[in-house]
Design an enzyme around this catalytic site. Sequence first.
Site, PDB file in Angstrom:
ATOM      1  N   GLU A  79       0.809  -1.218   0.000  1.00 34.24           N
ATOM      2  CA  GLU A  79       0.000   0.000   0.000  1.00 34.24           C
ATOM      3  C   GLU A  79       0.843   1.270   0.000  1.00 34.24           C
ATOM      4  OE1 GLU A  79      -0.540  -2.612   1.899  1.00 34.24           O
ATOM      5  OE2 GLU A  79      -2.630  -3.256   1.703  1.00 34.24           O
ATOM      6  N   GLN A 142      -8.449  -6.264  12.492  1.00 35.10           N
ATOM      7  CA  GLN A 142      -7.921  -5.280  11.538  1.00 35.10           C
ATOM      8  C   GLN A 142      -8.509  -3.888  11.736  1.00 35.10           C
ATOM      9  OE1 GLN A 142      -8.022  -7.022   7.537  1.00 35.10           O
ATOM     10  NE2 GLN A 142      -6.007  -7.878   7.950  1.00 35.10           N
ATOM     11  N   LYS A 191     -17.355  -0.437   6.798  1.00 35.79           N
ATOM     12  CA  LYS A 191     -17.867  -1.449   5.884  1.00 35.79           C
ATOM     13  C   LYS A 191     -19.380  -1.316   5.707  1.00 35.79           C
ATOM     14  CE  LYS A 191     -17.223  -6.318   4.815  1.00 35.79           C
ATOM     15  NZ  LYS A 191     -16.562  -7.571   5.223  1.00 35.79           N
ATOM     16  N   MET A 503      24.416   8.162   0.665  1.00 39.38           N
ATOM     17  CA  MET A 503      24.348   9.435   1.377  1.00 39.38           C
ATOM     18  C   MET A 503      24.708   9.252   2.854  1.00 39.38           C
ATOM     19  SD  MET A 503      24.028  12.560   0.892  1.00 39.38           S
ATOM     20  CE  MET A 503      23.035  13.242  -0.432  1.00 39.38           C
TER      21      MET A 503
HETATM   22  C1  LIG Z   1      12.687   5.477   4.363  1.00 33.78           C
HETATM   23  C2  LIG Z   1      13.990   6.090   4.630  1.00 33.78           C
HETATM   24  N1  LIG Z   1      14.851   5.519   5.507  1.00 33.78           N
HETATM   25  C3  LIG Z   1      16.058   6.087   5.735  1.00 33.78           C
HETATM   26  C4  LIG Z   1      16.427   7.238   5.103  1.00 33.78           C
HETATM   27  C5  LIG Z   1      17.772   7.873   5.377  1.00 33.78           C
HETATM   28  N2  LIG Z   1      18.593   7.871   4.153  1.00 33.78           N
HETATM   29  C6  LIG Z   1      18.716   8.968   3.377  1.00 33.78           C
HETATM   30  S1  LIG Z   1      19.656   8.707   2.026  1.00 33.78           S
HETATM   31  C7  LIG Z   1      19.953   7.112   2.486  1.00 33.78           C
HETATM   32  C8  LIG Z   1      20.815   6.227   1.643  1.00 33.78           C
HETATM   33  C9  LIG Z   1      20.230   5.939   0.332  1.00 33.78           C
HETATM   34  O1  LIG Z   1      20.989   4.911  -0.246  1.00 33.78           O
HETATM   35  P1  LIG Z   1      20.753   4.496  -1.742  1.00 33.78           P
HETATM   36  O2  LIG Z   1      19.316   4.248  -1.985  1.00 33.78           O
HETATM   37  O3  LIG Z   1      21.686   3.401  -2.115  1.00 33.78           O
HETATM   38  O4  LIG Z   1      21.123   5.836  -2.545  1.00 33.78           O
HETATM   39  P2  LIG Z   1      22.562   6.551  -2.666  1.00 33.78           P
HETATM   40  O5  LIG Z   1      22.655   7.569  -1.591  1.00 33.78           O
HETATM   41  O6  LIG Z   1      23.604   5.498  -2.533  1.00 33.78           O
HETATM   42  O7  LIG Z   1      22.528   7.186  -3.999  1.00 33.78           O
HETATM   43  C10 LIG Z   1      19.302   6.807   3.684  1.00 33.78           C
HETATM   44  C11 LIG Z   1      19.386   5.512   4.362  1.00 33.78           C
HETATM   45  C12 LIG Z   1      15.485   7.818   4.227  1.00 33.78           C
HETATM   46  N3  LIG Z   1      15.724   8.964   3.587  1.00 33.78           N
HETATM   47  N4  LIG Z   1      14.300   7.228   3.985  1.00 33.78           N
END
Ligand SMILES: Cc1ncc(C[n+]2csc(CCOP(=O)(O)OP(=O)(O)O)c2C)c(N)n1
Lengths: 603, 187
Positions: A79, A142, A191, A503
């Site tokens: 979802e 639920q 419902k 990041m």
């Molecule tokens: C749902 C969620 N969990 C954690 C984060 C924290 N976060 C921001 S960027 C990132 C890393 C993203 O990694 P990736 O998808 O491999 O992209 P990259 O930065 O390597 O391009 C994380 C864990 C977030 N933004 N969203």
Amino acid sequence: MASKGNPKGHAHEANGSAAAPGANAHLHPPARLTGAEILWATLVGEGVDTVFGYPGGAILPAYDALRKFPIRHVLVRHEQGAAHMADGYARASGKVGVAIATSGPGATNLVTGIATAMLDSIPIVCITGNVPSKVLGTDAFQEVDITGVTLPVTKHNFLVSKTEDLAQTLRHAFQIARSGRPGPVLVDITKDAQQGSAVFDFEVAKPRPYRPHPMLRVEESGLAQAAELIRNAKRPVILAGHGVMESGAMEQVRALAERAQIPVALTLLGLGGFPASHPLNLGMMGMHGEAWVNHAIQEADLLIACGMRFDDRVTGKLSEYALKARKIHIEIDPAEINKNVKVDVALVGDLREVLEELLPRIAGRDGSAWLKTIEASKGAVAVRDIKNLPDLGHLYAAHVMHDLWRIAGSDAIVVTDVGQHQMWEAQYFHHGKPRTLITSGGLGAMGFALPAAIGAKFACPDKDVWVIAGDGGFQMTAAELSTIVQEKLKIHIAIINNGYLGMIRQWQEFFYERNYEAAPLVSPDFVKLADAHGIPGRAVRTRAEVAPAVEEARRAPGAFLLNFLVEKEESVYPMIPAGSALHEMIRRPGKRAKDPLEERAED
Amino acid sequence: MLHTFVAYVEDLPGVLTRVASLFRRLNINIHSLTVGRSERPGLSRLTLVCEASGEAGHRIRASLFKLENVVDVDDIAQAPAVTRELALIKVAATPRNRAQIFDLVEVFRARIVDLTSESLMIEMTGVESKIEGLIEVLREDEGRILEICRSGKMTMRRGHHVSSVLRAMGAGDAEEARETQENAVES
Ligand SMILES: Cc1ncc(C[n+]2csc(CCOP(=O)(O)OP(=O)(O)O)c2C)c(N)n1
Ligand SMILES: [Mg+2]
């Protein structure tokens, strides 16, 4: 809508059965329908032809009635995907997106998607089933108090427990979602309200006329003062945000910039609202904005903020933000005025309308001295166009973005996930048109890209839609690959695979002494994963392969996945550490030997 | 500083949660909140007192207006207004030491509304400081106060606030006058 006949629906109508409402129930004289039928008939009346959802016990009556209506239901795999699809649909089309889920877990799975839409002011309507009204509040199977759960992340929400309230509530929900500063609205329907019946009259269910926020205020004196500030400014900068697109003020912003020769800096969500190729375009501001953009803001004597909210990712440390500048804030939400940045003139109203009133007061102006100063400040880091850089065998994400932009062009819709690749896209993919970049800015919700792209493709079936996701974020919602196959969608998927939560790794490199805790990431072979879905794909390891691979994806008859195996430990530059001032940026480390991304003036 | 907001809200389930949730989200503590029916059918009137910075008033009011069920919001600020609070105070008192409390009640223009052999109940309306004054005096005798129930503040602007009067009140109130006028038209 009338032309979109649903044979089944028409057949029922021909029978004249009151219980079989047909495709055009909203156009017909009042008839007695079930709540489930009223739900769909109202959506059809509101112009909805596609919804994204997932069934369950509490919403099954609605699903049972769906076949009678000309609405395409897209079965998602989670979802969260439904909410992101509705969001992507809304961002690409400017219309209200619709997501549907059952009670309890179905409803709670929507929450991340709803919050994403809330923080970026995206109009979506989420419909959830709930347990019968008799057992509300009893922890029935639920049962979740989803209106309670989503209260802080919706613009408004409703619980409907009476069939006769349904049409009116739904129409009101659409009105709220798209009016003023748009946002998500949730309608929770018990419902029994779906199963009961009531007289349906689309016209009578029309909501009261929309009441604009009572504190909107565009005064003669404010307009005059704004015009005066613009006339006298030596170093003005326009800050263009998401509101430019939301209010459809692209032409007006452009007219202001051109007439008064004012450079334009964009927020992440503002990209595309002002053409990247325009000589007055400075580029993206903020945490990963180019040095000259942030420098211009810090040096400016006037900021004209258009439909943006001075987010912390844009301002850096507030106490040192643009101290030399007077500020004009044109904004539709009165609660944003003086929230983060104190402004000198607030014009609180719809951006396009305000600019229409302001423009006649703006005369031509010679801005060349300031524009030259900014141009000079670009200096050695000016050129980010890296097409001529030598290919040293490494693959950099920036290359991928650049080449993608060259090939996909300015008509493509790019949907990015969250992380380094998102910022590289914003830096190197030069958006020329509104609604061509779809990204989660405010919430920064990983997992957004793939489902949002599906929504965008439904909104704009004739456009090229590219997903750009990291190896981390892609895995959060990768199950929607099946949705792409089931719906036979042609979506191009680019995974920027750096083996890291990039990041996170970058922050750890800069601020946590390279303690790469929980940042390295094992992934499946994404090409094989695609293959398991019947989606062709290709891994790309060198710069030379990029262009042919992108072309191959575009030529493919259906979806195609590209797994770009890029440099693992590359960082996004420049960067303003969270909480620092805009001029305190971390620049790319100088003169790394043979660094193909080292910016040189001649590049 | 203390802010006082008077708002008209739709009389529906969950509306108070929305108002309260806004303050929770802004991390602002609500000092007092009174709600009841108003002169407008289907609308409740509430008076909400909270502590927030001086500049916060505008944003709070703007945010309240963003709530779908909020119809009118007035930031009383320094405007001339009448504010009252109701307190019920139960004190321990036997027939032997009652008289002293009767005197106190007289001085504070309060009333005795219940009387038993061990306790009595005082009802008092007034401004906050007056109620606090009475409570302070009662506290001088340790263990005397058994229960206190306070309504929180209720506030109403002074004067007959038709738009013409507000307009006549001059430049400083011009904005408010316009809003009140608009709201009057709305409702
Ligand atoms: C749902 C969620 N969990 C954690 C984060 C924290 N976060 C921001 S960027 C990132 C890393 C993203 O990694 P990736 O998808 O491999 O992209 P990259 O930065 O390597 O391009 C994380 C864990 C977030 N933004 N969203
Ligand atoms: Mg990664």
